[in-house]
Design a protein around this motif. Structure first.
Motif, PDB file in Angstrom:
ATOM      1  N   MET A  75    -127.719   3.785 -12.239  1.00 33.18           N
ATOM      2  CA  MET A  75    -126.526   4.771 -12.159  1.00 33.18           C
ATOM      3  C   MET A  75    -126.295   4.619 -12.988  1.00 33.18           C
ATOM      4  O   MET A  75    -125.068   4.216 -13.074  1.00 33.18           O
ATOM      5  CB  MET A  75    -126.622   4.945 -10.698  1.00 33.18           C
ATOM      6  N   ALA A  76    -126.830   4.850 -14.680  1.00 27.79           N
ATOM      7  CA  ALA A  76    -125.962   4.479 -15.804  1.00 27.79           C
ATOM      8  C   ALA A  76    -126.941   5.022 -16.712  1.00 27.79           C
ATOM      9  O   ALA A  76    -128.040   5.116 -16.495  1.00 27.79           O
ATOM     10  CB  ALA A  76    -125.680   3.038 -15.497  1.00 27.79           C
ATOM     11  N   VAL A  77    -126.370   5.263 -17.847  1.00 22.84           N
ATOM     12  CA  VAL A  77    -126.929   5.873 -19.234  1.00 22.84           C
ATOM     13  C   VAL A  77    -127.705   4.675 -19.666  1.00 22.84           C
ATOM     14  O   VAL A  77    -128.968   4.898 -20.044  1.00 22.84           O
ATOM     15  CB  VAL A  77    -125.806   7.141 -19.508  1.00 22.84           C
ATOM     16  N   GLY A  78    -126.757   3.371 -20.076  1.00 19.06           N
ATOM     17  CA  GLY A  78    -127.488   2.220 -20.378  1.00 19.06           C
ATOM     18  C   GLY A  78    -128.643   1.618 -19.645  1.00 19.06           C
ATOM     19  O   GLY A  78    -128.147   1.666 -18.486  1.00 19.06           O
ATOM     20  N   PHE A  79    -129.547   0.476 -19.995  1.00 19.84           N
ATOM     21  CA  PHE A  79    -130.094   0.738 -19.177  1.00 19.84           C
ATOM     22  C   PHE A  79    -130.487  -0.817 -19.544  1.00 19.84           C
ATOM     23  O   PHE A  79    -131.898  -1.309 -19.283  1.00 19.84           O
ATOM     24  CB  PHE A  79    -131.654   1.554 -19.298  1.00 19.84           C
ATOM     25  N   VAL A 100    -124.739  13.808 -18.398  1.00 20.29           N
ATOM     26  CA  VAL A 100    -123.874  14.326 -16.659  1.00 20.29           C
ATOM     27  C   VAL A 100    -122.187  13.248 -17.561  1.00 20.29           C
ATOM     28  O   VAL A 100    -121.685  13.972 -17.031  1.00 20.29           O
ATOM     29  CB  VAL A 100    -124.418  13.900 -15.163  1.00 20.29           C
ATOM     30  N   LEU A 101    -122.753  11.627 -18.355  1.00 24.01           N
ATOM     31  CA  LEU A 101    -121.858  11.679 -18.272  1.00 24.01           C
ATOM     32  C   LEU A 101    -120.948  11.006 -20.042  1.00 24.01           C
ATOM     33  O   LEU A 101    -119.938  11.429 -19.880  1.00 24.01           O
ATOM     34  CB  LEU A 101    -121.611  10.017 -17.946  1.00 24.01           C
ATOM     35  N   THR A 102    -121.630  12.413 -20.616  1.00 25.51           N
ATOM     36  CA  THR A 102    -121.623  12.259 -22.586  1.00 25.51           C
ATOM     37  C   THR A 102    -119.964  12.977 -22.136  1.00 25.51           C
ATOM     38  O   THR A 102    -119.174  11.898 -23.284  1.00 25.51           O
ATOM     39  CB  THR A 102    -122.325  13.417 -22.529  1.00 25.51           C
ATOM     40  N   ALA A 239    -119.842   0.374 -25.549  1.00 20.83           N
ATOM     41  CA  ALA A 239    -121.184   0.002 -25.483  1.00 20.83           C
ATOM     42  C   ALA A 239    -121.710  -0.469 -24.707  1.00 20.83           C
ATOM     43  O   ALA A 239    -121.678  -0.067 -23.892  1.00 20.83           O
ATOM     44  CB  ALA A 239    -122.017   0.467 -26.641  1.00 20.83           C
ATOM     45  N   ARG A 240    -121.185  -1.749 -24.965  1.00 21.33           N
ATOM     46  CA  ARG A 240    -122.009  -3.013 -24.291  1.00 21.33           C
ATOM     47  C   ARG A 240    -121.242  -3.476 -24.656  1.00 21.33           C
ATOM     48  O   ARG A 240    -121.799  -4.431 -26.091  1.00 21.33           O
ATOM     49  CB  ARG A 240    -123.735  -2.915 -24.239  1.00 21.33           C
ATOM     50  N   GLY A 241    -121.029  -4.863 -23.474  1.00 24.87           N
ATOM     51  CA  GLY A 241    -120.829  -6.687 -23.962  1.00 24.87           C
ATOM     52  C   GLY A 241    -122.361  -6.873 -24.906  1.00 24.87           C
ATOM     53  O   GLY A 241    -122.855  -6.775 -24.666  1.00 24.87           O
ATOM     54  N   PRO A 286    -112.086  -2.359 -17.608  1.00 21.86           N
ATOM     55  CA  PRO A 286    -112.888  -3.256 -16.808  1.00 21.86           C
ATOM     56  C   PRO A 286    -113.972  -2.114 -16.782  1.00 21.86           C
ATOM     57  O   PRO A 286    -114.869  -1.288 -15.888  1.00 21.86           O
ATOM     58  CB  PRO A 286    -112.364  -3.176 -15.322  1.00 21.86           C
ATOM     59  N   HIS A 287    -114.350  -1.721 -17.501  1.00 26.38           N
ATOM     60  CA  HIS A 287    -115.970  -0.893 -17.770  1.00 26.38           C
ATOM     61  C   HIS A 287    -115.671   0.478 -16.416  1.00 26.38           C
ATOM     62  O   HIS A 287    -116.382   0.417 -16.274  1.00 26.38           O
ATOM     63  CB  HIS A 287    -117.720  -1.964 -17.574  1.00 26.38           C
ATOM     64  N   ILE A 288    -114.731   1.183 -17.487  1.00 23.30           N
ATOM     65  CA  ILE A 288    -115.128   2.463 -16.900  1.00 23.30           C
ATOM     66  C   ILE A 288    -114.709   3.692 -17.733  1.00 23.30           C
ATOM     67  O   ILE A 288    -114.648   4.787 -16.739  1.00 23.30           O
ATOM     68  CB  ILE A 288    -113.408   2.218 -16.185  1.00 23.30           C
ATOM     69  N   ALA A 298    -121.932  13.329 -10.454  1.00 23.38           N
ATOM     70  CA  ALA A 298    -122.963  13.147 -10.956  1.00 23.38           C
ATOM     71  C   ALA A 298    -124.041  12.568 -10.953  1.00 23.38           C
ATOM     72  O   ALA A 298    -124.871  12.364 -11.152  1.00 23.38           O
ATOM     73  CB  ALA A 298    -122.340  14.080 -11.988  1.00 23.38           C
ATOM     74  N   MET A 299    -123.810  11.172 -11.398  1.00 22.22           N
ATOM     75  CA  MET A 299    -124.425  10.019 -12.143  1.00 22.22           C
ATOM     76  C   MET A 299    -125.010   9.311 -11.013  1.00 22.22           C
ATOM     77  O   MET A 299    -126.043   9.127 -10.845  1.00 22.22           O
ATOM     78  CB  MET A 299    -123.347   8.862 -12.497  1.00 22.22           C
ATOM     79  N   ALA A 300    -124.610   9.760  -9.752  1.00 23.75           N
ATOM     80  CA  ALA A 300    -124.744   9.025  -8.300  1.00 23.75           C
ATOM     81  C   ALA A 300    -126.219  10.338  -7.632  1.00 23.75           C
ATOM     82  O   ALA A 300    -127.092   9.805  -7.626  1.00 23.75           O
ATOM     83  CB  ALA A 300    -124.089   8.708  -7.114  1.00 23.75           C
TER      84      ALA A 300
HETATM   85  C1  GLV Z   1    -122.005   3.030 -18.402  1.00 28.98           C
HETATM   86  O1  GLV Z   1    -121.848   1.955 -19.257  1.00 28.98           O
HETATM   87  C2  GLV Z   1    -123.328   4.042 -18.347  1.00 28.98           C
HETATM   88  O2  GLV Z   1    -124.704   3.319 -19.151  1.00 28.98           O
HETATM   89  O3  GLV Z   1    -123.484   4.347 -17.715  1.00 28.98           O
END
Ligand code: GLV
Length: 326
Positions: A75-79, A100-102, A239-241, A286-288, A298-300
């Motif tokens: 449940m994230a675009v990043g993987f 869905v999160l763009t 983006a990402r830590g 905090p990563h929101i 929508a992500m879920a």
């Molecule tokens: C959030 O960081 C995501 O990758 O969806």
């Protein structure tokens, strides 16, 4: 016939859980306990599917220990929590939640840019602390946003969303750097000009990072890169830590090497580098970036649809390694 068994590794919307329970025998983690890697492996025994968020590491060791596993739906675009080549080698499908999160994430990137440039959090803390006793001409004077130069590193869907907001909404001059250049049509839609990484760093008034985390992007922004930036510039990481060297950034902020930063992601989160917590010219969240109720639903839904699509109908919606489908 018995239902396929899946693990939902983190707490999710009750509606998502109810939907998954219609199709699967579900072990869930609604208490949102933090599981160690051995515990995650133990709970995955006998499960064919996993509903994960960006925080569960699916690597070769886990895959070898969980031979029944067939699909992990993030449940994230990043993987970057998935070792996709290892998953493909074991014929385990990986899915994520693109699109869905763009727009929501681009909204947040822009909000963080604004908060950083205009010193919103720093001034709010000052006010709440009772330090505001009189107005003064240079109180919390920040950096101009409209008409300034917006630099974007990583020009995927979210980067393009931020570019459009900057160019069309704030009259910004948009430059970008990316592994591959956009088509002329996309560049025109974003009013964005492609430049080399060094020019991006040297020219941007506001630099936003939206690139995926990989071995190649680890510490893409460290002391040497920050040294190229304007002393008046701001840096935003949604983006990402690990893409930013947080220790080097904290040092640069303390020294006034750049004006300010806005960070939604951190190396080793949820831990935050202690020096970042003590510098005033950084906005920390905090990563929101994707956290609106509508978008998280929508992500879920998409992650659940991927599990149902694959395990029930054989057709996942957004596979990352479609070659395992045969
Ligand atoms: C959030 O960081 C995501 O990758 O969806």
């Amino acid at each position: 016939m018995s239902k396929p068994r899946i693990l939902v590794a983190r707490a999710v919307f009750p509606q998502t859980l109810a939907r998954l329970e219609q199709h699967f025998e579900v072990e869930s983690n609604q208490a949102d306990a933090t599981w160690s890697q051995p515990e995650l492996i133990a709970r995955l025994q006998g499960k064919v599917g996993a509903f994960t968020t960006g925080t569960e590491r699916i690597d070769a060791t886990l895959l070898a220990a969980c031979p029944d596993l067939k699909v992990c739906a993030n449940m994230a675009v990043g993987f970057n929590n998935f070792d996709v080549p290892a998953m493909s080698a074991r014929k385990v499908l990986a899915t994520n939640t693109p699109d869905v999160l763009t727009e929501t994430t681009a909204d947040f990137g822009f909000a963080l840019l604004m908060a950083t440039a205009r010193r919103i959090c720093e001034s709010e803390h000052y006010l709440r602390a009772g330090q505001w006793t009189k107005w003064s001409y240079d109180m919390f004077a920040g950096a101009e946003v409209h008409g300034s130069t917006l630099g974007i590193l990583g020009m995927g869907r979210i980067g393009q969303g931020i570019a459009k907001r900057g160019a069309h909404g704030f009259g910004m001059n948009v430059i970008y750097h990316n592994r591959s250049r956009l088509t002329p049509e996309l560049e025109a839609a974003c009013k964005a000009r492609y430049v080399g990484k060094e020019e991006l760093l040297k020219t941007a008034d506001h630099l936003v990072l939206v690139l995926p985390y990989t071995a190649a992007s680890h510490h893409a922004i460290g002391a040497a890169e920050i040294a190229l930036m304007k002393p008046t510039a701001t840096l935003v990481n949604i983006a990402r830590g690990g893409i930013v060297d947080d220790a080097a950034l904290a040092q640069a902020l303390k020294a006034g090497r750049i004006a300010a930063a806005g960070l939604d992601v951190f190396e080793g989160e949820p831990k935050v580098h202690p020096d970042l917590l003590t510098v005033p010219n950084v906005v920390l969240t905090p990563h929101i970036a994707s956290a609106t109720v509508t978008t998280r639903r929508a992500m879920a839904d998409l992650a659940a649809d991927n599990l149902i699509g694959f395990l029930v109908d054989g057709k996942p919606l957004t596979p990352l390694n479609p070659e395992v489908l045969g």
